[in-house]
Write a protein that holds these residues in place. Structure first.
Motif, PDB file in Angstrom:
ATOM      1  N   ARG A   1       0.823  -1.220   0.000  1.00  0.00           N
ATOM      2  CA  ARG A   1       0.000   0.000   0.000  1.00  0.00           C
ATOM      3  C   ARG A   1       0.853   1.265   0.000  1.00  0.00           C
ATOM      4  N   ALA A   2       0.564   2.109  -1.001  1.00  0.00           N
ATOM      5  CA  ALA A   2       1.177   3.440  -1.011  1.00  0.00           C
ATOM      6  C   ALA A   2       0.081   4.471  -0.754  1.00  0.00           C
ATOM      7  N   ILE A   3       0.440   5.530  -0.038  1.00  0.00           N
ATOM      8  CA  ILE A   3      -0.482   6.645   0.181  1.00  0.00           C
ATOM      9  C   ILE A   3      -0.022   7.782  -0.735  1.00  0.00           C
ATOM     10  N   VAL A   4      -0.955   8.243  -1.558  1.00  0.00           N
ATOM     11  CA  VAL A   4      -0.638   9.256  -2.557  1.00  0.00           C
ATOM     12  C   VAL A   4      -1.386  10.546  -2.207  1.00  0.00           C
ATOM     13  N   GLY A   5      -0.736  11.670  -2.419  1.00  0.00           N
ATOM     14  CA  GLY A   5      -1.324  12.974  -2.091  1.00  0.00           C
ATOM     15  C   GLY A   5      -2.302  13.461  -3.137  1.00  0.00           C
ATOM     16  N   LEU A   6      -3.359  12.712  -3.316  1.00  0.00           N
ATOM     17  CA  LEU A   6      -4.392  12.988  -4.326  1.00  0.00           C
ATOM     18  C   LEU A   6      -5.716  12.642  -3.679  1.00  0.00           C
ATOM     19  N   GLY A   7      -6.688  13.552  -3.771  1.00  0.00           N
ATOM     20  CA  GLY A   7      -7.933  13.268  -3.076  1.00  0.00           C
ATOM     21  C   GLY A   7      -9.169  13.651  -3.865  1.00  0.00           C
ATOM     22  N   ARG A   8     -10.284  13.564  -3.167  1.00  0.00           N
ATOM     23  CA  ARG A   8     -11.573  13.908  -3.779  1.00  0.00           C
ATOM     24  C   ARG A   8     -11.637  15.383  -4.145  1.00  0.00           C
ATOM     25  N   ARG A   9     -10.719  16.142  -3.574  1.00  0.00           N
ATOM     26  CA  ARG A   9     -10.606  17.551  -3.904  1.00  0.00           C
ATOM     27  C   ARG A   9      -9.884  17.758  -5.229  1.00  0.00           C
ATOM     28  N   ASP A  10      -9.289  16.700  -5.785  1.00  0.00           N
ATOM     29  CA  ASP A  10      -8.388  16.870  -6.920  1.00  0.00           C
ATOM     30  C   ASP A  10      -8.841  16.177  -8.192  1.00  0.00           C
ATOM     31  N   ALA A  11      -9.682  15.179  -8.088  1.00  0.00           N
ATOM     32  CA  ALA A  11     -10.079  14.409  -9.275  1.00  0.00           C
ATOM     33  C   ALA A  11     -11.484  13.872  -9.086  1.00  0.00           C
ATOM     34  N   ALA A  12     -12.193  13.704 -10.220  1.00  0.00           N
ATOM     35  CA  ALA A  12     -13.539  13.129 -10.169  1.00  0.00           C
ATOM     36  C   ALA A  12     -13.460  11.726  -9.595  1.00  0.00           C
ATOM     37  N   PHE A  13     -14.508  11.342  -8.879  1.00  0.00           N
ATOM     38  CA  PHE A  13     -14.558   9.990  -8.319  1.00  0.00           C
ATOM     39  C   PHE A  13     -15.947   9.395  -8.502  1.00  0.00           C
ATOM     40  N   ASP A  14     -16.833  10.139  -9.194  1.00  0.00           N
ATOM     41  CA  ASP A  14     -18.213   9.681  -9.306  1.00  0.00           C
ATOM     42  C   ASP A  14     -18.417   8.632 -10.391  1.00  0.00           C
ATOM     43  N   SER A  15     -17.479   8.494 -11.305  1.00  0.00           N
ATOM     44  CA  SER A  15     -17.610   7.492 -12.362  1.00  0.00           C
ATOM     45  C   SER A  15     -16.464   6.483 -12.277  1.00  0.00           C
TER      46      SER A  15
ATOM     47  N   LYS B   1      -9.141   3.498  -2.561  1.00  0.00           N
ATOM     48  CA  LYS B   1      -9.909   4.435  -1.729  1.00  0.00           C
ATOM     49  C   LYS B   1      -9.431   5.853  -2.007  1.00  0.00           C
ATOM     50  N   LEU B   2     -10.366   6.774  -2.038  1.00  0.00           N
ATOM     51  CA  LEU B   2     -10.022   8.177  -2.215  1.00  0.00           C
ATOM     52  C   LEU B   2     -10.659   8.952  -1.070  1.00  0.00           C
ATOM     53  N   MET B   3      -9.832   9.596  -0.241  1.00  0.00           N
ATOM     54  CA  MET B   3     -10.338  10.440   0.833  1.00  0.00           C
ATOM     55  C   MET B   3     -10.273  11.890   0.338  1.00  0.00           C
ATOM     56  N   ASP B   4     -10.534  12.868   1.225  1.00  0.00           N
ATOM     57  CA  ASP B   4     -10.536  14.253   0.751  1.00  0.00           C
ATOM     58  C   ASP B   4      -9.203  14.652   0.129  1.00  0.00           C
ATOM     59  N   GLN B   5      -8.095  14.247   0.770  1.00  0.00           N
ATOM     60  CA  GLN B   5      -6.784  14.711   0.313  1.00  0.00           C
ATOM     61  C   GLN B   5      -5.810  13.562   0.054  1.00  0.00           C
ATOM     62  N   HIS B   6      -6.260  12.323   0.172  1.00  0.00           N
ATOM     63  CA  HIS B   6      -5.361  11.174   0.066  1.00  0.00           C
ATOM     64  C   HIS B   6      -5.988  10.066  -0.765  1.00  0.00           C
ATOM     65  N   ALA B   7      -5.112   9.280  -1.399  1.00  0.00           N
ATOM     66  CA  ALA B   7      -5.549   8.065  -2.075  1.00  0.00           C
ATOM     67  C   ALA B   7      -4.779   6.876  -1.528  1.00  0.00           C
ATOM     68  N   TYR B   8      -5.437   5.725  -1.460  1.00  0.00           N
ATOM     69  CA  TYR B   8      -4.768   4.467  -1.146  1.00  0.00           C
ATOM     70  C   TYR B   8      -4.469   3.803  -2.477  1.00  0.00           C
ATOM     71  N   MET B   9      -3.197   3.540  -2.760  1.00  0.00           N
ATOM     72  CA  MET B   9      -2.847   2.855  -4.004  1.00  0.00           C
ATOM     73  C   MET B   9      -2.332   1.459  -3.674  1.00  0.00           C
ATOM     74  N   GLU B  10      -2.966   0.467  -4.284  1.00  0.00           N
ATOM     75  CA  GLU B  10      -2.567  -0.915  -4.032  1.00  0.00           C
ATOM     76  C   GLU B  10      -1.472  -1.288  -5.017  1.00  0.00           C
ATOM     77  N   ILE B  11      -0.374  -1.791  -4.482  1.00  0.00           N
ATOM     78  CA  ILE B  11       0.789  -2.155  -5.296  1.00  0.00           C
ATOM     79  C   ILE B  11       1.262  -3.546  -4.872  1.00  0.00           C
ATOM     80  N   SER B  12       2.300  -4.043  -5.542  1.00  0.00           N
ATOM     81  CA  SER B  12       2.896  -5.317  -5.107  1.00  0.00           C
ATOM     82  C   SER B  12       4.127  -5.035  -4.257  1.00  0.00           C
ATOM     83  N   THR B  13       4.457  -5.973  -3.428  1.00  0.00           N
ATOM     84  CA  THR B  13       5.594  -5.806  -2.527  1.00  0.00           C
ATOM     85  C   THR B  13       6.890  -5.582  -3.300  1.00  0.00           C
ATOM     86  N   GLU B  14       6.991  -6.207  -4.499  1.00  0.00           N
ATOM     87  CA  GLU B  14       8.252  -6.126  -5.258  1.00  0.00           C
ATOM     88  C   GLU B  14       8.365  -4.843  -6.078  1.00  0.00           C
ATOM     89  N   ASP B  15       7.282  -4.072  -6.187  1.00  0.00           N
ATOM     90  CA  ASP B  15       7.319  -2.898  -7.070  1.00  0.00           C
ATOM     91  C   ASP B  15       8.371  -1.890  -6.636  1.00  0.00           C
TER      92      ASP B  15
END
Lengths: 426, 426
Positions: free
Chosen positions: A329-343, A370-384
């Motif tokens: 899991r990576a946490i990215v500084g991108l949220g519902r404030r920054d990109a559409a999430f309705d589609s 998952k996209l929160m107001d200011q954060h995204a959860y990005m699922e990755i592999s351990t080896e990435d």
């Protein structure tokens, strides 16, 4: 217009130093200054998160759509609500658009202020101050404006207001479908609108018919609805219900413009009716519903299938990896404030580590969970190979609800150099 | 700061004439002028849709929260990302807040520019230009700033940057939970952070511990997590890991601030540790998740249950009925561009027909069934007295994603008179 509504050049006013997603400005700057700064996304000159437009891709999309529209001999009035960026409106006009479609009086005011002189407001105009906005703009004889009516009640409100102003408002009657949005459902409602229009002959001018097919999802139903619009237009023309030339017949959002173009252009109206289509999302496209629609269009539409390529996604939102707090899991500084999430959530498209030459494609197994107001959860592999401080460029789904999260979007050339900042007015 | 970052009075710059949801302005106006215009929502002076704040209710909420915080003897740093409105930040400080919490470097720049001098950035600081923004602000010795770290990698990036600037950055270590957002999960990660901090003693100053409990939803788990934060803080203090006074211990979003206040304030730290809570949504409250949270708090928390009333919804979005195209359905000029929809659709609260004295309560059976970009479908009964041109005031769910759709929000007195316009900076 004198003291009423001041027209601005699209390059004014200055870009505020306080917008998110831009580089450092001590104070406001104008567009010419921005290009001279030499900001580059890959150099870390921008404060991510940041939504960017790729110039070449935007130009490709502008050309593609205009070519498609021209092949049908119809007119394009791109829906400006998508971007609300007057500089993009101007690019659309420069590529051959007939006018700009908008959704509200406020949006119309913005467009007028930045030089747009033909607006189809594909919506009912309601409310005293909203009418006053339009009334002020109509004092400019160079300004052509159409809006929609779908009830006698609404026509009476408009008629009363604009007759007081001694102005005449051009309207299109909107047709709708049961369980849909606005628009007259049946002939009885249509007759009531026509009767109301005839009560306000001096202040309301009926100039055509409008539909929005995007409330339907089945092609057969859409074709039938478009055919109804053709039939109503023909009948009203025969009954001399229109106030005179031009008569407009308008439809088409960003998903079904091919079907609307086919049905309307084959109606045989000739010069008597101007067919105006209103897709808006094509300018940036997306990787969601509009990519799906485009695949259908390229497959089924005889003109699109003969054209080079199709529309391409021209907007990314870039953000930093700020934490990789647990395996996968990576946490990215991108949220519902920054990109559409309705589609659907944004899709990781590119990865860049400061110091690399160019971004590389993001692995296809990366995804946001998952996209929160200011954060995204990005699922990755351990080896990435991913680190804190890496930059991720995200494709988006639904451009309209991405644009409205940004007051300026850097326009990048193919080397990620900032060549301009595009302002929005929401 | 000289030529670096210009401070503005919160009453500058002028309100742009091009914002949606305001009345007619020939050109930019300042706040004093706005109040003199005598705009009234009920007179139709505003271009709906329009998001408004009710002054009395905002003041009630400001007082309520400060009273709650004071009863626990802790500090309030309201999360400013909710509103991004410097004038509201100033009201929060005037009511006793210790500082403002923010989520990004850009938000910090906005706050600093409008006079805020103590910021807790409850987030990791990542990226060259983001660090540069903070570095510029830190040249002002009056400015106090804290941000979060949760990995050695990130500490090294910050250390390298700020040591080059010959500046020292105050950080709090963030604790997190498995399957949560950022924050160290275990002691091994914590040790790695501490070791990294010791590598950059001159440029990184460890000043406390931070948690965000809002990723959890079970009170027992939250209490355990808060206890862990207390224990870690105590241990790090004993190990003399902090750079000196004050040591901060910070937690609390808008849903669980009562539990955080209880656990933290009963830890017995005394003056050695400043406990800083960060709820942000209380200023406008809502009728969604935060109303539910408030009901729990008023019931369970001994201090809240003794206080008068609770928080009240202080934000409405007003819009016009533009069409009633079929029995039981009204189309309202309110869309995803105007109100949050991620925690539930807006709720019709008030109805007003131009000419009435005051708004009346909307029938409880009215509800939105669909929200498009610029339109809402409102389900009504056939017998309801509703007309095109009626105004509906909607309660909202999730203030953060409502504020970011508006660049200005009129502040109304109890008679719906516009007494000010509140600017936002997203």
């Amino acid at each position: 217009m004198g003291d009423l509504v001041t027209t601005r050049k699209a390059s004014q006013p200055g870009i505020s130093a306080l917008n998110k997603g831009i580089g450092y400005l001590a104070d406001s700057a104008d567009h010419e200054e921005i290009a001279l700064r030499g900001w580059n996304l890959l150099n870390g000159d921008l404060t991510l998160p940041c939504a960017v437009l790729y110039q070449e891709k935007v130009l490709h999309n502008l050309n593609w759509m205009q070519q498609f529209i021209d092949a049908y001999g119809v007119r394009l009035a791109p829906h400006g609500k998508t971007t609300m960026a007057p500089r993009l409106f101007q690019m659309q006009l420069d590529h051959g658009a007939w006018g700009i479609t908008l959704a509200t009086a406020h949006q119309t005011l913005v467009a007028y202020t930045y030089g747009i002189r033909r607006v189809l407001m594909a919506n009912q105009l309601v409310g005293r101050e909203n009418m006053a906005v339009i009334s002020r703009l109509l004092r400019d004889p160079e300004f052509t404006f159409y809006c929609l009516v779908d009830s006698a009640e609404q026509v009476d409100l408009l008629g009363a207001y604009f007759s007081e102003q001694a102005q005449r408002l051009r309207v299109l009657v909107e047709l709708g479908v049961m369980d849909g949005r606005a628009g007259v459902r049946d002939d009885k409602q249509l007759q009531a609108v026509l009767t109301a229009v005839s009560r306000w002959r001096d202040s309301i001018s009926l100039n055509g018919v409008e539909v929005y097919e995007g409330v339907l999802h089945d092609e057969r139903e859409i074709r039938a609805f478009m055919q109804r619009a053709v039939d109503v237009t023909r009948r009203l023309a025969e009954e001399r219900r229109f106030a005179g030339a031009p008569v407009l017949l308008s439809g088409a959002g960003s998903a079904w413009y091919d079907v609307v173009a086919e049905v309307f252009s084959s109606a045989g109206f000739g010069d008597r009716v101007e067919i105006v289509l209103r897709p808006g999302c094509y300018i940036t496209h997306d990787v969601g519903a509009y990519r799906e629609a485009q695949a259908r269009i390229l497959k089924n539409n005889s003109i699109a299938s003969r054209m080079h390529d199709g529309l391409v996604p021209a907007l990314h939102v870039w953000a930093y990896v700020q934490s990789i707090p647990e395996a996968g899991r990576a946490i990215v500084g991108l949220g519902r404030r920054d990109a559409a999430f309705d589609s659907g959530l944004p899709i990781p498209a590119l990865r860049f580590r400061p110091g690399m030459d160019v971004p590389v494609l993001a692995p296809v197994h990366w995804s946001l969970s998952k996209l929160m107001d200011q954060h995204a959860y990005m699922e990755i592999s351990t080896e990435d190979d991913l680190r804190v401080g890496d930059m991720i460029g995200f494709d988006i789904k639904h451009p309209c609800l991405t644009f409205d999260k940004w007051r300026v979007l850097p326009l990048l050339d193919a080397k990620y150099q900032v060549v301009d900042l595009i302002e929005t007015f929401f």
